[in-house]
Design a protein around this motif. Structure first.
Motif, mmCIF file in Angstrom:
data_model
loop_
_atom_site.group_PDB
_atom_site.id
_atom_site.type_symbol
_atom_site.label_atom_id
_atom_site.label_comp_id
_atom_site.label_asym_id
_atom_site.label_seq_id
_atom_site.Cartn_x
_atom_site.Cartn_y
_atom_site.Cartn_z
ATOM 1 N N MET A 178 105.748 22.762 96.363
ATOM 2 C CA MET A 178 106.755 21.815 95.893
ATOM 3 C C MET A 178 107.389 22.248 94.576
ATOM 4 O O MET A 178 108.387 21.665 94.155
ATOM 5 C CB MET A 178 106.132 20.433 95.730
ATOM 6 C CG MET A 178 105.504 19.875 97.009
ATOM 7 S SD MET A 178 106.707 19.590 98.336
ATOM 8 C CE MET A 178 107.497 18.079 97.758
ATOM 9 N N GLY A 179 106.813 23.243 93.916
ATOM 10 C CA GLY A 179 107.375 23.711 92.665
ATOM 11 C C GLY A 179 106.313 24.195 91.704
ATOM 12 O O GLY A 179 105.127 24.257 92.034
ATOM 13 N N THR A 180 106.732 24.531 90.504
ATOM 14 C CA THR A 180 105.836 25.096 89.492
ATOM 15 C C THR A 180 105.769 24.202 88.262
ATOM 16 O O THR A 180 106.800 23.833 87.690
ATOM 17 C CB THR A 180 106.311 26.496 89.068
ATOM 18 O OG1 THR A 180 106.340 27.343 90.228
ATOM 19 C CG2 THR A 180 105.374 27.098 88.034
ATOM 20 N N LEU A 181 104.553 23.871 87.883
ATOM 21 C CA LEU A 181 104.291 23.155 86.639
ATOM 22 C C LEU A 181 103.962 24.195 85.584
ATOM 23 O O LEU A 181 103.019 24.983 85.754
ATOM 24 C CB LEU A 181 103.119 22.188 86.812
ATOM 25 C CG LEU A 181 102.557 21.553 85.539
ATOM 26 C CD1 LEU A 181 103.562 20.579 84.930
ATOM 27 C CD2 LEU A 181 101.231 20.848 85.828
ATOM 28 N N THR A 182 104.738 24.219 84.512
ATOM 29 C CA THR A 182 104.495 25.161 83.425
ATOM 30 C C THR A 182 104.215 24.392 82.143
ATOM 31 O O THR A 182 105.089 23.695 81.623
ATOM 32 C CB THR A 182 105.707 26.088 83.208
ATOM 33 O OG1 THR A 182 106.039 26.736 84.447
ATOM 34 C CG2 THR A 182 105.393 27.140 82.157
ATOM 35 N N LEU A 183 102.987 24.486 81.661
ATOM 36 C CA LEU A 183 102.618 23.842 80.401
ATOM 37 C C LEU A 183 102.859 24.837 79.273
ATOM 38 O O LEU A 183 102.462 26.008 79.373
ATOM 39 C CB LEU A 183 101.160 23.401 80.438
ATOM 40 C CG LEU A 183 100.813 22.418 81.567
ATOM 41 C CD1 LEU A 183 99.333 22.072 81.538
ATOM 42 C CD2 LEU A 183 101.661 21.162 81.491
ATOM 43 N N PHE B 55 112.584 16.630 92.773
ATOM 44 C CA PHE B 55 112.501 17.810 93.620
ATOM 45 C C PHE B 55 113.864 18.439 93.900
ATOM 46 O O PHE B 55 113.970 19.381 94.675
ATOM 47 C CB PHE B 55 111.834 17.450 94.946
ATOM 48 C CG PHE B 55 110.427 16.943 94.796
ATOM 49 C CD1 PHE B 55 109.484 17.659 94.075
ATOM 50 C CD2 PHE B 55 110.038 15.730 95.367
ATOM 51 C CE1 PHE B 55 108.182 17.193 93.922
ATOM 52 C CE2 PHE B 55 108.744 15.259 95.227
ATOM 53 C CZ PHE B 55 107.811 15.993 94.501
ATOM 54 N N ALA B 56 114.908 17.912 93.264
ATOM 55 C CA ALA B 56 116.255 18.409 93.515
ATOM 56 C C ALA B 56 116.693 19.456 92.499
ATOM 57 O O ALA B 56 117.675 20.166 92.723
ATOM 58 C CB ALA B 56 117.252 17.243 93.522
ATOM 59 N N ALA C 205 110.855 21.735 98.619
ATOM 60 C CA ALA C 205 110.584 20.360 98.190
ATOM 61 C C ALA C 205 111.761 19.449 98.476
ATOM 62 O O ALA C 205 111.584 18.308 98.924
ATOM 63 C CB ALA C 205 110.248 20.336 96.700
ATOM 64 N N ALA C 206 112.964 19.934 98.235
ATOM 65 C CA ALA C 206 114.166 19.120 98.449
ATOM 66 C C ALA C 206 114.384 18.806 99.919
ATOM 67 O O ALA C 206 115.026 17.812 100.256
ATOM 68 C CB ALA C 206 115.380 19.838 97.885
ATOM 69 N N ARG C 207 113.845 19.619 100.807
ATOM 70 C CA ARG C 207 113.966 19.328 102.242
ATOM 71 C C ARG C 207 112.993 18.240 102.678
ATOM 72 O O ARG C 207 113.257 17.502 103.630
ATOM 73 C CB ARG C 207 113.744 20.600 103.056
ATOM 74 C CG ARG C 207 114.875 21.620 102.926
ATOM 75 C CD ARG C 207 114.771 22.697 103.986
ATOM 76 N NE ARG C 207 113.757 23.688 103.645
ATOM 77 C CZ ARG C 207 114.012 24.800 102.957
ATOM 78 N NH1 ARG C 207 115.241 25.054 102.528
ATOM 79 N NH2 ARG C 207 113.049 25.656 102.698
#
Length: 331
Positions: free
Chosen positions: A277-282, A79-80, A70-72
């Protein structure tokens, strides 16, 4: 028989087209956003303090942890890393606060996210379970709502809604792309609008969000959904989060040359690259969800440096109508 049989074929809930204005004194003076919310109120009634669309919902909390990829693609701080807090709201379609969760008319279910960034700012993401939207502009969405409102049992043939669908092919097909899940934790949510990622060198990449449950999607047949308890989805997600976290992968579907970014009725080919792009954790339900959601306003253009709007006209239409709805329910 559902209360809104046309909604099985012409989806209304896909965008929470919801401006902080009081209803105008005449239809001629109304903006498109005001006319849109007026049409929703005509279809589903006026429910003080509630959203004009996606009225039924529940608020949850969690966090988002970005991937290295994502940071790229984007210089955005979200995203950092490290992980940032997120407030989300699941919802059913229509402006009816008591709609049964398993009703076909409750599709598409929505998931809106508010990312709390390290500098104190926020970034919003608004998604739903449609794979594409029924119309391309705010004016067309208003016209669709008005056509359905005029298509009661005394309407002639073809009805205004049937005539609209005949001239807008996606309007008759989009609704079938959203189905009822066994759980809100087992549904995929799509960003039907295109946005743009901007990296540190200024390179721009159009994309659409796709939020995919780590456990996998699990859907019900329409007849099975109709048999469920009226609040089974909203109750189940709160109970589930009371025992264990729920995780989703936040993906970006990357556009290629020739892919339309200005028309939400045009899905991109499935072979387009999907980037993690990453993980969403609820992690927990908000204790007083009814109070929390009254103060929440999710705006698709509430972004941060490194994520920009595209040329999709529906983004601004959504912002304007959200604001009208928020202004009215806050009075």
């Amino acid at each position: 028989m559902t209360r809104f049989p046309l909604l099985r074929h012409v989806v209304i809930g896909g965008v929470v087209l919801a401006g902080l204005a009081v209803a105008p004194t005449s239809a001629e003076e109304a903006t498109t956003a005001e006319q849109t919310v007026d049409a929703m109120n005509k279809l589903w009634g006026q429910h003080p303090g509630m959203r004009a669309n996606h009225a039924k919902g529940t608020v949850v909390e969690g966090s988002f942890t970005p991937s290295t990829e994502a940071a790229r693609l984007s210089k955005a701080s979200v995203f950092a890393g490290p992980a940032v807090p997120v407030t989300g709201r699941f919802s059913d379609a229509t402006g009816i606060p008591t709609i049964p969760d398993g009703s076909a008319d409750a599709n598409p279910h929505g998931l809106s996210l508010k990312f709390k960034l390290a500098d104190g700012s926020e970034m919003d993401v608004v998604t739903n379970s449609l794979k594409y939207f029924p119309v391309a502009t705010g004016e067309e969405f208003r016209d669709l709502l008005v056509a359905i409102a005029k298509s009661g049992k005394d309407a002639g043939t073809p009805t205004p809604a049937e005539a609209f669908v005949a001239s807008h092919p996606a309007a008759g097909k989009a609704g079938a792309t959203a189905r009822t899940p066994t759980s809100l934790a087992r549904q995929t949510y799509n960003g039907v609008n295109a946005f743009v990622l901007v990296d540190a060198a200024g390179k721009r990449q159009a994309f659409r969000y796709r939020i995919v449950p780590v456990e996998g999607e699990e859907l019900l047949a329409a007849e099975e959904g109709a048999k469920q308890a009226p609040d089974y989805l909203m109750s189940e997600i709160r109970t589930r989060l009371g025992t264990a976290p729920v995780a989703y992968k936040v993906l970006a579907q990357l556009a290629e040359a020739g892919d339309r970014t200005d028309d939400a009725t045009k899905p991109w080919p499935e072979e387009r690259r999907l980037v993690d792009m990453g993980t969403l954790t609820l992690t927990k339900p908000v204790a007083d969800s009814a109070s929390a959601e009254k103060a929440l306003l999710y705006l698709p253009n509430a972004l941060t440096d490194g994520v920009e709007v595209s040329d999709d006209p529906l983004i601004d239409a959504r912002v304007q109508a959200y604001a009208v709805s928020f202004g009215r329910r806050s009075q």
